[in-house]
Motif scaffolding. Structure first.
Motif, PDB file in Angstrom:
ATOM      1  N   MET A  57     -12.928   1.935   8.942  1.00  0.00           N
ATOM      2  CA  MET A  57     -12.503   2.671  10.125  1.00  0.00           C
ATOM      3  C   MET A  57     -11.580   1.774  10.942  1.00  0.00           C
ATOM      4  SD  MET A  57     -15.140   4.566  12.495  1.00  0.00           S
ATOM      5  CE  MET A  57     -14.707   5.514  13.886  1.00  0.00           C
ATOM      6  N   GLU A  58     -10.459   2.334  11.404  1.00  0.00           N
ATOM      7  CA  GLU A  58      -9.503   1.527  12.156  1.00  0.00           C
ATOM      8  C   GLU A  58     -10.042   1.196  13.549  1.00  0.00           C
ATOM      9  OE1 GLU A  58      -5.630   3.229  12.312  1.00  0.00           O
ATOM     10  OE2 GLU A  58      -5.672   3.749  10.202  1.00  0.00           O
ATOM     11  N   GLY A  59      -9.825  -0.028  13.965  1.00  0.00           N
ATOM     12  CA  GLY A  59     -10.216  -0.452  15.303  1.00  0.00           C
ATOM     13  C   GLY A  59     -11.705  -0.740  15.435  1.00  0.00           C
ATOM     14  N   SER A  60     -12.422  -0.728  14.339  1.00  0.00           N
ATOM     15  CA  SER A  60     -13.861  -0.982  14.414  1.00  0.00           C
ATOM     16  C   SER A  60     -14.155  -2.293  13.698  1.00  0.00           C
ATOM     17  CB  SER A  60     -14.625   0.166  13.753  1.00  0.00           C
ATOM     18  OG  SER A  60     -15.991  -0.162  13.670  1.00  0.00           O
ATOM     19  N   GLU A  61     -15.013  -3.096  14.339  1.00  0.00           N
ATOM     20  CA  GLU A  61     -15.379  -4.367  13.711  1.00  0.00           C
ATOM     21  C   GLU A  61     -16.556  -4.193  12.762  1.00  0.00           C
ATOM     22  OE1 GLU A  61     -15.918  -7.373  16.633  1.00  0.00           O
ATOM     23  OE2 GLU A  61     -13.963  -7.028  17.510  1.00  0.00           O
ATOM     24  N   LEU A  65     -17.349   2.919   6.820  1.00  0.00           N
ATOM     25  CA  LEU A  65     -16.320   3.505   5.959  1.00  0.00           C
ATOM     26  C   LEU A  65     -16.056   4.930   6.403  1.00  0.00           C
ATOM     27  CD1 LEU A  65     -17.494   2.231   2.460  1.00  0.00           C
ATOM     28  CD2 LEU A  65     -15.685   1.320   3.880  1.00  0.00           C
ATOM     29  N   THR A  66     -14.835   5.302   6.292  1.00  0.00           N
ATOM     30  CA  THR A  66     -14.459   6.666   6.680  1.00  0.00           C
ATOM     31  C   THR A  66     -13.452   7.226   5.678  1.00  0.00           C
ATOM     32  OG1 THR A  66     -13.568   8.026   8.440  1.00  0.00           O
ATOM     33  CG2 THR A  66     -12.601   5.864   8.174  1.00  0.00           C
ATOM     34  N   LEU A  67     -13.374   8.545   5.620  1.00  0.00           N
ATOM     35  CA  LEU A  67     -12.386   9.205   4.753  1.00  0.00           C
ATOM     36  C   LEU A  67     -11.118   9.436   5.556  1.00  0.00           C
ATOM     37  CD1 LEU A  67     -14.529  11.860   2.873  1.00  0.00           C
ATOM     38  CD2 LEU A  67     -13.550   9.781   1.950  1.00  0.00           C
ATOM     39  N   THR A  68      -9.997   9.040   4.961  1.00  0.00           N
ATOM     40  CA  THR A  68      -8.713   9.206   5.624  1.00  0.00           C
ATOM     41  C   THR A  68      -7.825  10.071   4.743  1.00  0.00           C
ATOM     42  OG1 THR A  68      -8.952   6.965   6.480  1.00  0.00           O
ATOM     43  CG2 THR A  68      -6.780   7.964   6.650  1.00  0.00           C
ATOM     44  N   ALA A  69      -7.222  11.115   5.303  1.00  0.00           N
ATOM     45  CA  ALA A  69      -6.288  11.977   4.549  1.00  0.00           C
ATOM     46  C   ALA A  69      -4.962  11.236   4.393  1.00  0.00           C
ATOM     47  CB  ALA A  69      -6.076  13.285   5.277  1.00  0.00           C
ATOM     48  N   THR A  70      -4.519  11.124   3.147  1.00  0.00           N
ATOM     49  CA  THR A  70      -3.286  10.407   2.843  1.00  0.00           C
ATOM     50  C   THR A  70      -2.436  11.244   1.894  1.00  0.00           C
ATOM     51  OG1 THR A  70      -4.554   8.364   2.968  1.00  0.00           O
ATOM     52  CG2 THR A  70      -2.370   8.217   2.014  1.00  0.00           C
ATOM     53  N   SER A  71      -1.128  11.223   2.079  1.00  0.00           N
ATOM     54  CA  SER A  71      -0.196  11.905   1.189  1.00  0.00           C
ATOM     55  C   SER A  71       0.206  10.934   0.083  1.00  0.00           C
ATOM     56  CB  SER A  71       1.029  12.360   1.970  1.00  0.00           C
ATOM     57  OG  SER A  71       1.956  12.957   1.099  1.00  0.00           O
ATOM     58  N   VAL A  72      -0.087  11.324  -1.154  1.00  0.00           N
ATOM     59  CA  VAL A  72       0.169  10.458  -2.314  1.00  0.00           C
ATOM     60  C   VAL A  72       1.073  11.216  -3.288  1.00  0.00           C
ATOM     61  CG1 VAL A  72      -0.937   9.206  -4.205  1.00  0.00           C
ATOM     62  CG2 VAL A  72      -2.103   9.437  -2.031  1.00  0.00           C
ATOM     63  N   PRO A  73       2.142  10.570  -3.816  1.00  0.00           N
ATOM     64  CA  PRO A  73       3.001  11.273  -4.786  1.00  0.00           C
ATOM     65  C   PRO A  73       2.277  11.438  -6.123  1.00  0.00           C
ATOM     66  CG  PRO A  73       3.721   9.004  -4.543  1.00  0.00           C
ATOM     67  CD  PRO A  73       2.629   9.213  -3.534  1.00  0.00           C
ATOM     68  N   THR A  74       2.522  12.573  -6.773  1.00  0.00           N
ATOM     69  CA  THR A  74       1.984  12.754  -8.120  1.00  0.00           C
ATOM     70  C   THR A  74       2.859  11.964  -9.080  1.00  0.00           C
ATOM     71  OG1 THR A  74       3.303  14.712  -8.468  1.00  0.00           O
ATOM     72  CG2 THR A  74       1.079  15.062  -7.645  1.00  0.00           C
ATOM     73  N   LEU A  75       2.259  11.282  -9.990  1.00  0.00           N
ATOM     74  CA  LEU A  75       3.016  10.393 -10.874  1.00  0.00           C
ATOM     75  C   LEU A  75       3.639  11.123 -12.061  1.00  0.00           C
ATOM     76  CD1 LEU A  75       0.722   7.258 -10.854  1.00  0.00           C
ATOM     77  CD2 LEU A  75       2.768   7.712  -9.503  1.00  0.00           C
ATOM     78  N   ILE A  76       3.207  12.335 -12.321  1.00  0.00           N
ATOM     79  CA  ILE A  76       3.753  13.050 -13.472  1.00  0.00           C
ATOM     80  C   ILE A  76       5.234  13.357 -13.292  1.00  0.00           C
ATOM     81  CG2 ILE A  76       3.175  15.377 -12.693  1.00  0.00           C
ATOM     82  CD1 ILE A  76       2.504  14.399 -16.191  1.00  0.00           C
ATOM     83  N   ASP A  77       5.676  13.620 -12.053  1.00  0.00           N
ATOM     84  CA  ASP A  77       7.080  13.938 -11.789  1.00  0.00           C
ATOM     85  C   ASP A  77       7.847  12.775 -11.179  1.00  0.00           C
ATOM     86  OD1 ASP A  77       6.726  16.524 -12.682  1.00  0.00           O
ATOM     87  OD2 ASP A  77       6.123  17.241 -10.711  1.00  0.00           O
ATOM     88  N   HIS A  78       7.234  11.640 -11.095  1.00  0.00           N
ATOM     89  CA  HIS A  78       7.869  10.502 -10.434  1.00  0.00           C
ATOM     90  C   HIS A  78       9.041   9.999 -11.267  1.00  0.00           C
ATOM     91  CE1 HIS A  78       8.329   6.602  -8.462  1.00  0.00           C
ATOM     92  NE2 HIS A  78       7.697   7.179  -7.438  1.00  0.00           N
TER      93      HIS A  78
END
Length: 180
Positions: A57-61, A65-78
């Protein structure tokens, strides 16, 4: 050509097959050229998918753990993934010919392959020109095949009432006895 060109390839078209070239080689060559054109086109921008990544978790000492939504490219069309974008096309042949026969072949691509069966079943007229040499027979009926049989054949002044229409005996007038 790219992906946009793929939808335009559902067509019937004709290709000339020169003598000595086998029909399968012609079909494979046409397929290879179309695949090269499709793969050489500009690839679409690679898609991005949303993935949930587990991280601190950001900003926490604390070690939470936390789930963060992230945009990831698909490698099949990379673009860095090697290899052609297209590896096969469905191409059908209207008819198959011997290697020695020159002809214009009808090819069907994609969904238009179904029309080839309809064309075949329509029994369209075909013109054939036959070249032959009397007195020689080969194992594959081609002029450059292995000679199986050789005979001498000469017709000298056939009688006028014999009824031969060609230079080969057995063609033309029937030799069956007449019924009274």
């Amino acid at each position: 050509m790219g992906l946009a060109g793929l939808s335009r390839l559902h067509r019937l078209f004709a290709a000339y097959k020169p003598p000595v070239l086998k029909w399968k080689h012609l079909r494979d060559t046409v397929e290879l050229q179309f695949l090269k054109g499709l793969s050489a086109g500009k690839r679409p921008a690679s898609e991005h998918r949303v993935r949930f990544l587990l991280g601190p978790m950001e900003g926490s000492e604390e070690k939470e753990l936390t789930l963060t939504a992230t945009s990831v490219p698909t490698l099949i069309d990379h673009p860095l993934v090697p290899g052609p974008a297209f590896t096969s096309l469905k191409i059908g042949m209207g008819h198959r010919l011997a290697a020695q026969a020159p002809a214009v072949l009808v090819l069907g691509m994609g969904r238009r392959r179904r029309l080839l069966t309809d064309m075949y079943n329509a029994h369209l007229t075909k013109d054939y020109t036959v070249h032959g040499l009397l007195g020689k027979a080969t194992d594959d009926f081609c002029e450059d095949g292995r000679l199986v049989e050789k005979t001498t054949y000469v017709v000298k002044n056939p009688p006028a009432n014999a009824g031969y229409t060609g230079s080969s005996p057995g063609l033309g007038k029937s030799h069956m006895p007449r019924s009274n």
